[in-house]
Design an enzyme around this catalytic site. Sequence first.
Site, PDB file in Angstrom:
ATOM      1  N   HIS A   1       4.805   4.196   4.276  1.00 21.23           N
ATOM      2  CA  HIS A   1       3.776   3.012   3.976  1.00 21.23           C
ATOM      3  C   HIS A   1       2.472   3.639   3.408  1.00 21.23           C
ATOM      4  O   HIS A   1       1.909   3.324   2.516  1.00 21.23           O
ATOM      5  CB  HIS A   1       3.507   2.578   5.343  1.00 21.23           C
ATOM      6  CG  HIS A   1       2.821   0.952   5.145  1.00 21.23           C
ATOM      7  ND1 HIS A   1       3.589  -0.006   4.730  1.00 21.23           N
ATOM      8  CD2 HIS A   1       1.759   0.760   5.464  1.00 21.23           C
ATOM      9  CE1 HIS A   1       2.591  -0.902   4.696  1.00 21.23           C
ATOM     10  NE2 HIS A   1       1.398  -0.703   5.327  1.00 21.23           N
TER      11      HIS A   1
ATOM     12  N   ASP B   1       9.654   2.625   4.486  1.00 21.14           N
ATOM     13  CA  ASP B   1       8.089   1.829   5.029  1.00 21.14           C
ATOM     14  C   ASP B   1       8.598   1.232   6.434  1.00 21.14           C
ATOM     15  O   ASP B   1       9.466   0.227   6.233  1.00 21.14           O
ATOM     16  CB  ASP B   1       7.978   0.930   3.944  1.00 21.14           C
ATOM     17  CG  ASP B   1       6.384   0.591   3.869  1.00 21.14           C
ATOM     18  OD1 ASP B   1       6.165   0.432   5.255  1.00 21.14           O
ATOM     19  OD2 ASP B   1       5.876   0.343   2.871  1.00 21.14           O
TER      20      ASP B   1
ATOM     21  N   SER C   1      -0.745  -2.637   1.562  1.00 26.73           N
ATOM     22  CA  SER C   1      -0.628  -3.060   2.858  1.00 26.73           C
ATOM     23  C   SER C   1      -1.358  -4.604   3.187  1.00 26.73           C
ATOM     24  O   SER C   1      -1.097  -5.799   2.362  1.00 26.73           O
ATOM     25  CB  SER C   1      -1.109  -2.140   4.163  1.00 26.73           C
ATOM     26  OG  SER C   1      -0.618  -2.473   5.375  1.00 26.73           O
TER      27      SER C   1
END
Length: 529
Positions: free
Chosen positions: A476, A445, A271
């Site tokens: 995610h 995601d 991320s």
Amino acid sequence: MKLPLLVVFTFVFLQLHHTECRQISWFPDVFDSFTNKTSQITNYVRERGRRLKNYYVENVRKKFTSYFGVNSTTSQPDVTETPEDKQWRIKRKFRDFVDVAQSTDNKIFDSIAPEEEMKYHCSDEDPTIHMSTPQLIAVHGYPAEAHTIITDDGYILTVHRIPYSKEAKNKVSPRKTVLLHHGLLGSSADWIIPGPKKGLGYILSDAGYDVWLANVRGNTYSRAHVSRNVDSFEFWNFTFHEVSQHDLPAVIDYIMEVKGWDVKINYIGHSMGTTVLFALLSTKTQYNKVLRAGFALAPVAYMTEIKSPIRLLAKYSDNIEYLMKLLGANEFLPQNAVLRWLSKHACEINHYEEAICENSMFVLCGHDERQFNRSLLPLILAHVPAGASTKTLVHYAQEIKQSGRFQKFDYGAKENFKEYGTVTPPEYPLHKITLPIALFSANNDWLSSDVDVTNLYVQLANPIDHYIVPLKEFNHIDFLWAVDAPTLVYARLLQLLEEGVSKPYSTDILDSLDNNLDKLEDFMNKGSL
Ligand SMILES: *[C@@H]1O[C@H](CO)[C@@H](O)[C@H](O)[C@H]1NC(C)=O
Ligand SMILES: *[C@@H]1O[C@H](CO)[C@@H](O)[C@H](O)[C@H]1NC(C)=O
Ligand SMILES: *[C@@H]1O[C@H](CO)[C@@H](O)[C@H](O)[C@H]1NC(C)=O
Ligand SMILES: *[C@@H]1O[C@H](CO)[C@@H](O)[C@H](O)[C@H]1NC(C)=O
């Protein structure tokens, strides 16, 4: 590049008799009624999580900062000392400290580590929930270290390390090195929460890597600065941009200092941990040569298709003052009402339980019931959210507002001109990235969509692979904690790590391009990028 030294201490190891602790019964009372949607567990965990942060600040940070005289001007005010002088003084002291430490075989490290031996009692009253990252690692019998690094702008970061596996025959750390970088609101704990055989930190350690776990400025373990007060705006005045310009170089340089300048570091980010890598490699391009390869889990650069409620913030992104009021001026600490507003979207649809709905990380990143191991929830909630600046959230929100443009922070036309010489903030020049990079994405995601990742992929000069997790629901945070992450993601990751980095254009990207052609066309037609 050499400024952001330096060291500090390897932690005292907790000699834990982990064999006695095998049968930890987590939350005897709370856990039984876990399916009962009460706020019991939320409150319990919130309390414990706070204790973790406090413990860290009390026992480690305070001793540490006072040792280096970070606070010395408050006890003996020296009115003539400017903040710059102070920063220099403290950095000099760090250097001296390192010299002494090296000549005395690191013994001096103990003076900063907690004096009293930390004890772990195997009782229901005292589960592992309030343990720090190195403690958790040690509980499982792995060696753990904590290193402190000062960035060139004065932030004091703690980087954790698993130098070698508990299975290693000779107790030396291998040459093969990986640096793991967590995402927004995360910390080094993200990589080890699922425990051995499941957590990527352990899996890499067992596979023969020297594993370094970064902690971004402002999170639980990196909440200190040589001159700025942690409660001040000056401290929280950063976004992922500053992380990419100061934290990452400091950490990478530090690892090279410890392991030798010829060490080739593999970078694995999740991320925001990927955002900072792209920002670094496109601006400080020498790091393309320093690292060996990059592996981006749930990459975030372009942000055109965002399902996360963070997009709800985008329409306010012009009004930074208002957002700061809403989300907390310094640290991202949204008032409950705001978090509820954000989570309404996520939770009404999915009927998540309260503990999850009240946690800012789940609210922003989504939650996948099927891949989620409920037993991990108490530990996760104790570590997450670990801390992020509101300005970082605003930065992401601005990008969403600007049709997903991967750009520097927008201060408004006048200030932009002062800062960048242009009225609009410049884009990060992704074409300058030459490091071999593999992207790992997932269909469900909320923050990193197919079309954005594919568009990123085609910008890279040396792509290794674009791997799409073969599970529709994968989300995610599943990259960190999913029950099947080891088979669905890490197996491929390890394979690519071992295979090396000069793999030609893979067929996967062609497949994924095919799949996304419509979307991509649509995207290009918008002409936003
Ligand atoms: C759920 O919580 C309520 C109120 O706290 C309690 O009365 C009830 O017995 C609980 N149910 C279960 C299955 O634990
Ligand atoms: C430094 O001094 C300030 C003000 O006296 C105090 O609030 C803070 O806790 C101190 N920090 C440390 C690390 O001792
Ligand atoms: C915040 O950071 C920006 C960019 O580095 C800088 O221009 C500004 O002066 C800083 N503001 C404060 C109050 O520190
Ligand atoms: C869930 O987590 C617990 C606690 O770490 C672990 O013992 C268990 O094996 C995990 N379950 C799965 C299916 O991974």
